[in-house]
Design a protein around this motif. Structure first.
Motif, PDB file in Angstrom:
ATOM      1  N   THR A 196       0.828  -1.201   0.000  1.00 52.70           N
ATOM      2  CA  THR A 196       0.000   0.000   0.000  1.00 52.70           C
ATOM      3  C   THR A 196       0.862   1.251   0.000  1.00 52.70           C
ATOM      4  O   THR A 196       1.828   1.348   0.768  1.00 52.70           O
ATOM      5  CB  THR A 196      -0.924   0.024   1.226  1.00 52.70           C
ATOM      6  N   SER A 197       0.505   2.185  -0.849  1.00 53.25           N
ATOM      7  CA  SER A 197       1.219   3.454  -0.925  1.00 53.25           C
ATOM      8  C   SER A 197       0.953   4.307   0.308  1.00 53.25           C
ATOM      9  O   SER A 197       0.044   4.031   1.097  1.00 53.25           O
ATOM     10  CB  SER A 197       0.740   4.227  -2.152  1.00 53.25           C
ATOM     11  N   ALA A 198       1.738   5.359   0.448  1.00 53.33           N
ATOM     12  CA  ALA A 198       1.384   6.395   1.412  1.00 53.33           C
ATOM     13  C   ALA A 198       0.078   7.039   0.966  1.00 53.33           C
ATOM     14  O   ALA A 198      -0.209   7.166  -0.228  1.00 53.33           O
ATOM     15  CB  ALA A 198       2.493   7.435   1.490  1.00 53.33           C
ATOM     16  N   ALA A 199      -0.722   7.442   1.928  1.00 50.82           N
ATOM     17  CA  ALA A 199      -1.998   8.076   1.603  1.00 50.82           C
ATOM     18  C   ALA A 199      -1.776   9.471   1.034  1.00 50.82           C
ATOM     19  O   ALA A 199      -0.843  10.182   1.427  1.00 50.82           O
ATOM     20  CB  ALA A 199      -2.875   8.156   2.845  1.00 50.82           C
ATOM     21  N   GLN A 200      -2.626   9.856   0.104  1.00 50.38           N
ATOM     22  CA  GLN A 200      -2.643  11.228  -0.410  1.00 50.38           C
ATOM     23  C   GLN A 200      -4.028  11.813  -0.170  1.00 50.38           C
ATOM     24  O   GLN A 200      -5.034  11.089  -0.179  1.00 50.38           O
ATOM     25  CB  GLN A 200      -2.292  11.257  -1.895  1.00 50.38           C
TER      26      GLN A 200
ATOM     27  N   THR B  82      -8.313   2.757  -2.714  1.00 50.91           N
ATOM     28  CA  THR B  82      -9.323   2.906  -1.665  1.00 50.91           C
ATOM     29  C   THR B  82      -9.521   4.388  -1.396  1.00 50.91           C
ATOM     30  O   THR B  82      -8.582   5.188  -1.498  1.00 50.91           O
ATOM     31  CB  THR B  82      -8.906   2.210  -0.356  1.00 50.91           C
ATOM     32  N   LEU B  83     -10.744   4.731  -1.049  1.00 52.41           N
ATOM     33  CA  LEU B  83     -11.122   6.119  -0.812  1.00 52.41           C
ATOM     34  C   LEU B  83     -11.805   6.242   0.535  1.00 52.41           C
ATOM     35  O   LEU B  83     -12.760   5.517   0.831  1.00 52.41           O
ATOM     36  CB  LEU B  83     -12.083   6.591  -1.919  1.00 52.41           C
ATOM     37  N   SER B  84     -11.311   7.153   1.354  1.00 52.53           N
ATOM     38  CA  SER B  84     -11.973   7.494   2.608  1.00 52.53           C
ATOM     39  C   SER B  84     -12.712   8.795   2.396  1.00 52.53           C
ATOM     40  O   SER B  84     -12.106   9.821   2.057  1.00 52.53           O
ATOM     41  CB  SER B  84     -10.943   7.646   3.740  1.00 52.53           C
ATOM     42  N   ASP B  85     -14.030   8.753   2.585  1.00 51.67           N
ATOM     43  CA  ASP B  85     -14.891   9.901   2.265  1.00 51.67           C
ATOM     44  C   ASP B  85     -15.696  10.317   3.495  1.00 51.67           C
ATOM     45  O   ASP B  85     -16.735   9.718   3.788  1.00 51.67           O
ATOM     46  CB  ASP B  85     -15.829   9.524   1.108  1.00 51.67           C
ATOM     47  N   PRO B  86     -15.238  11.345   4.237  1.00 50.21           N
ATOM     48  CA  PRO B  86     -15.975  11.799   5.409  1.00 50.21           C
ATOM     49  C   PRO B  86     -16.887  12.989   5.119  1.00 50.21           C
ATOM     50  O   PRO B  86     -17.362  13.647   6.048  1.00 50.21           O
ATOM     51  CB  PRO B  86     -14.840  12.221   6.350  1.00 50.21           C
ATOM     52  N   CYS B  87     -17.147  13.265   3.836  1.00 46.68           N
ATOM     53  CA  CYS B  87     -17.812  14.531   3.502  1.00 46.68           C
ATOM     54  C   CYS B  87     -19.306  14.540   3.787  1.00 46.68           C
ATOM     55  O   CYS B  87     -19.898  15.599   3.980  1.00 46.68           O
ATOM     56  CB  CYS B  87     -17.558  14.869   2.039  1.00 46.68           C
ATOM     57  N   GLY B  88     -19.939  13.388   3.776  1.00 46.73           N
ATOM     58  CA  GLY B  88     -21.368  13.353   4.046  1.00 46.73           C
ATOM     59  C   GLY B  88     -22.186  13.834   2.869  1.00 46.73           C
ATOM     60  O   GLY B  88     -21.698  13.988   1.747  1.00 46.73           O
TER      61      GLY B  88
ATOM     62  N   CYS C 223     -13.792  19.400   3.477  1.00 49.04           N
ATOM     63  CA  CYS C 223     -13.544  18.050   3.966  1.00 49.04           C
ATOM     64  C   CYS C 223     -12.423  17.445   3.144  1.00 49.04           C
ATOM     65  O   CYS C 223     -12.108  17.938   2.051  1.00 49.04           O
ATOM     66  CB  CYS C 223     -14.807  17.194   3.888  1.00 49.04           C
ATOM     67  N   SER C 224     -11.792  16.412   3.660  1.00 48.73           N
ATOM     68  CA  SER C 224     -10.621  15.836   3.006  1.00 48.73           C
ATOM     69  C   SER C 224     -10.921  14.426   2.522  1.00 48.73           C
ATOM     70  O   SER C 224     -11.409  13.588   3.284  1.00 48.73           O
ATOM     71  CB  SER C 224      -9.433  15.814   3.970  1.00 48.73           C
ATOM     72  N   LEU C 225     -10.614  14.170   1.261  1.00 45.08           N
ATOM     73  CA  LEU C 225     -10.717  12.837   0.678  1.00 45.08           C
ATOM     74  C   LEU C 225      -9.334  12.203   0.722  1.00 45.08           C
ATOM     75  O   LEU C 225      -8.364  12.778   0.213  1.00 45.08           O
ATOM     76  CB  LEU C 225     -11.211  12.922  -0.767  1.00 45.08           C
ATOM     77  N   THR C 226      -9.231  11.032   1.353  1.00 47.57           N
ATOM     78  CA  THR C 226      -7.945  10.343   1.486  1.00 47.57           C
ATOM     79  C   THR C 226      -7.944   9.109   0.594  1.00 47.57           C
ATOM     80  O   THR C 226      -8.859   8.294   0.663  1.00 47.57           O
ATOM     81  CB  THR C 226      -7.677   9.955   2.945  1.00 47.57           C
ATOM     82  N   ILE C 227      -6.890   8.990  -0.222  1.00 46.26           N
ATOM     83  CA  ILE C 227      -6.844   7.935  -1.227  1.00 46.26           C
ATOM     84  C   ILE C 227      -5.519   7.190  -1.086  1.00 46.26           C
ATOM     85  O   ILE C 227      -4.457   7.804  -0.910  1.00 46.26           O
ATOM     86  CB  ILE C 227      -6.971   8.525  -2.647  1.00 46.26           C
ATOM     87  N   THR C 228      -5.580   5.855  -1.141  1.00 48.13           N
ATOM     88  CA  THR C 228      -4.376   5.031  -1.158  1.00 48.13           C
ATOM     89  C   THR C 228      -4.420   4.105  -2.367  1.00 48.13           C
ATOM     90  O   THR C 228      -5.482   3.818  -2.927  1.00 48.13           O
ATOM     91  CB  THR C 228      -4.233   4.189   0.128  1.00 48.13           C
ATOM     92  N   PHE C 229      -3.253   3.634  -2.746  1.00 43.88           N
ATOM     93  CA  PHE C 229      -3.089   2.797  -3.934  1.00 43.88           C
ATOM     94  C   PHE C 229      -2.439   1.484  -3.510  1.00 43.88           C
ATOM     95  O   PHE C 229      -1.374   1.470  -2.891  1.00 43.88           O
ATOM     96  CB  PHE C 229      -2.208   3.537  -4.940  1.00 43.88           C
ATOM     97  N   LYS C 230      -3.088   0.355  -3.821  1.00 38.11           N
ATOM     98  CA  LYS C 230      -2.560  -0.978  -3.529  1.00 38.11           C
ATOM     99  C   LYS C 230      -2.776  -1.834  -4.775  1.00 38.11           C
ATOM    100  O   LYS C 230      -3.801  -2.503  -4.923  1.00 38.11           O
ATOM    101  CB  LYS C 230      -3.271  -1.596  -2.320  1.00 38.11           C
TER     102      LYS C 230
ATOM    103  N   GLN D  68      -5.524   9.667  15.998  1.00 38.30           N
ATOM    104  CA  GLN D  68      -6.097   8.752  15.008  1.00 38.30           C
ATOM    105  C   GLN D  68      -5.029   7.800  14.488  1.00 38.30           C
ATOM    106  O   GLN D  68      -4.225   8.158  13.625  1.00 38.30           O
ATOM    107  CB  GLN D  68      -6.682   9.549  13.840  1.00 38.30           C
ATOM    108  N   PRO D  69      -4.967   6.560  14.979  1.00 40.98           N
ATOM    109  CA  PRO D  69      -3.970   5.613  14.460  1.00 40.98           C
ATOM    110  C   PRO D  69      -4.229   5.314  12.993  1.00 40.98           C
ATOM    111  O   PRO D  69      -5.364   5.290  12.525  1.00 40.98           O
ATOM    112  CB  PRO D  69      -4.200   4.355  15.312  1.00 40.98           C
ATOM    113  N   GLY D  70      -3.149   5.064  12.259  1.00 43.28           N
ATOM    114  CA  GLY D  70      -3.296   4.682  10.866  1.00 43.28           C
ATOM    115  C   GLY D  70      -3.863   3.276  10.736  1.00 43.28           C
ATOM    116  O   GLY D  70      -3.583   2.397  11.556  1.00 43.28           O
ATOM    117  N   SER D  71      -4.638   3.060   9.699  1.00 43.89           N
ATOM    118  CA  SER D  71      -5.278   1.754   9.507  1.00 43.89           C
ATOM    119  C   SER D  71      -4.391   0.764   8.776  1.00 43.89           C
ATOM    120  O   SER D  71      -4.729  -0.425   8.702  1.00 43.89           O
ATOM    121  CB  SER D  71      -6.594   1.928   8.737  1.00 43.89           C
ATOM    122  N   GLY D  72      -3.238   1.235   8.251  1.00 48.35           N
ATOM    123  CA  GLY D  72      -2.401   0.330   7.477  1.00 48.35           C
ATOM    124  C   GLY D  72      -3.206  -0.341   6.385  1.00 48.35           C
ATOM    125  O   GLY D  72      -4.056   0.277   5.748  1.00 48.35           O
ATOM    126  N   ASP D  73      -2.945  -1.613   6.163  1.00 48.16           N
ATOM    127  CA  ASP D  73      -3.738  -2.381   5.203  1.00 48.16           C
ATOM    128  C   ASP D  73      -4.841  -3.178   5.878  1.00 48.16           C
ATOM    129  O   ASP D  73      -5.835  -3.524   5.236  1.00 48.16           O
ATOM    130  CB  ASP D  73      -2.839  -3.355   4.435  1.00 48.16           C
TER     131      ASP D  73
END
Length: 465
Positions: A53-57, A83-89, A98-105, A307-312
């Motif tokens: 998994t890449s670093a999150a952007q 993967t996309l983390s979407d807290p925007c509602g 709001c911030s969209l966090t994306i990782t690449f695996k 907020q701990p990182g979720s890793g993979d």
């Protein structure tokens, strides 16, 4: 990496107002609009090894138009590699972001793995998009490996496989050993750790503050802190009711995630699991959280909200555990096989989710110790059609201490959890705990086999005299 900022703010119109005897120019305030702005329109993840998994952007989505914007959907075109983390509602008020966090695996070797994030709303320029790019490679990194241990050992009925593996990890450590442990009373472990300190390995241990009152834990704490400059132990972060996490990370490359405490008197009678893995994203997140909690235990800042990182694969209390534990149950389509030490009424949401699953046709089999405090909840589950099997609550007989769930075994919807997190509100929302999603199929097969056997050999509840 440069980021493109989308300039979506509207230009203020200039109105020409005509009068009867002449004309004059006047600038008026434009009406508030519905406009969104993205801090970047594209993200490049470059080359990442398959399965890692890449670093999150992060991309910030801002409402710059003066009126609330209704967001109907934020979608990702490729949910296999990204993967996309979407807290925007569903709504973003004026001047909010709001911030969209994306990782690449990447799941395959490929020179180009494109994807798109699409934000659909009632804003003027909808839809907004973020282009994603990355490549999957096969070289340049070590293979991620997993090894699951079961206690008691299915072959010998003891901890015989687990203990030599832990001894080898500690004795092969070159630089560092970081351990978080609720109860650490095994003198063998303490001896291995202090021997590592003596040869120059930096050993740091976090021990639960409440458990330090017991003689075994206090003895270990004192031994570590008197074994030279390379050894140290800290009481746990006081922000948490308990630090119940059970992990050991060696040289920042390999970690052990356990359901068990290190108490030798229980290895041969108590059901537990331990996973040894080296996923870089998991290890990095565990180490970052360890550093935070270790500092807090040494009179540093006590921050409950970190907020701990979720890793993979990771599930943390008090931040994500409740949502993850509920999600595993609520998303099950066919079967749920569960072992847990607790089924507390404080976690009524778990009992409700299990009840709903049973009533919806999911086959739920729960094996645990027959603790009298949980019997009303056993009744609720059995009345809903769940299967509950128990073992006697004794100090010398077989005891189920594991916290594990196998959902939809063998299906495409399969999800498996193992860790320290109990079915209690304190465990999920007040403690520091750590569990993981198990994705390695041989480990899943082993967990499922052991838990199925435990369930079959336990007594159906209620026990009829």
């Amino acid at each position: 990496m440069s980021r493109l900022r989308l300039a979506l703010s509207a230009l203020a119109p200039l109105f020409l107002i005509a009068g009867c005897s002449g004309s004059s120019n006047s600038t008026t305030t434009p009406p508030a609009s519905k406009d969104l702005s993205l801090s970047a329109s594209s993200l490049a993840f470059n080359s990442v090894n398959v399965g890692q998994t890449s670093a999150a952007q992060t991309v910030t989505l801002s409402n710059i138009g003066g009126l609330a914007v209704s967001i109907s959907a934020i979608t990702l075109s490729d949910t296999t590699d990204y993967t996309l983390s979407d807290p925007c509602g569903s709504s973003l008020p004026a001047s909010f972001n709001c911030s969209l966090t994306i990782t690449f695996k990447p799941q395959s070797v490929a020179t180009s793995l494109p994807a798109t994030v699409t934000i659909t709303s009632n804003a003027t320029e909808s839809p907004e998009t973020i282009s994603l790019s990355g490549a999957g490679t096969s070289g340049g990194g070590s293979t991620v490996s997993y090894h699951m241990y079961v206690l008691p050992d299915p072959g010998t009925g003891s901890g015989s496989a687990f203990l030599p593996a832990m001894q080898a990890l500690i004795q092969n450590a070159q630089k560092s050993i970081d351990m978080t442990m609720y109860e650490l009373e095994d003198s063998s472990f303490t001896g291995w750790l202090t021997a590592a300190c003596a040869r120059g390995v930096t050993v740091r241990v976090i021990m639960d503050q409440g458990e330090l009152s017991s003689s075994g834990n206090k003895s270990t704490f004192n031994t570590l802190n008197s074994s030279g400059s390379h050894c140290s132990a800290a009481a746990s972060n006081p922000a948490f009711t308990n630090t119940h996490q059970k992990t050991m990370t060696v040289d920042g490359t390999t970690t052990v995630i356990m359901s068990l405490n290190l108490q030798s008197q229980y290895y041969s009678t108590t059901r537990d699991f331990a996973m040894v893995e080296n996923d870089p994203a998991d290890v990095a997140a565990i180490e970052a959280t360890f550093n935070q909690d270790y500092a807090a235990g040494n009179s540093g800042p006590s921050d409950f909200s970190y907020q701990p990182g979720s890793g993979d694969d990771l599930i943390w209390s008090p931040t994500t555990a409740k949502a993850d534990m509920l999600s595993i149950i609520q998303n099950a389509k066919s079967t749920l096989l569960i072992e847990n030490e607790e089924l507390a009424s404080s976690a009524s949401y778990i009992i409700s989710a299990l009840t709903t699953a049973c009533q919806s046709g999911v086959k739920v089999n729960l094996a645990m110790v027959d603790e009298s405090d949980y019997e009303p909840n056993f009744t609720t589950l059995t009345n809903a059609g769940c299967g509950v099997h128990t073992v006697a609550d004794t100090t010398t007989g077989f005891y189920i201490h594991a916290k594990a769930v196998v959902a939809d075994y063998g299906l495409s919807t399969q999800q498996v959890y193992m860790g320290s997190i109990n079915y209690s509100n304190a465990s999920m929302t007040q403690n520091r705990e750590l569990g993981m999603y198990v994705t390695d199929q041989p480990s899943i097969d082993l967990i499922e086999s052991v838990m199925s056997s435990d369930y079959a050999n336990a007594t159906p509840w209620p026990t009829v005299p």
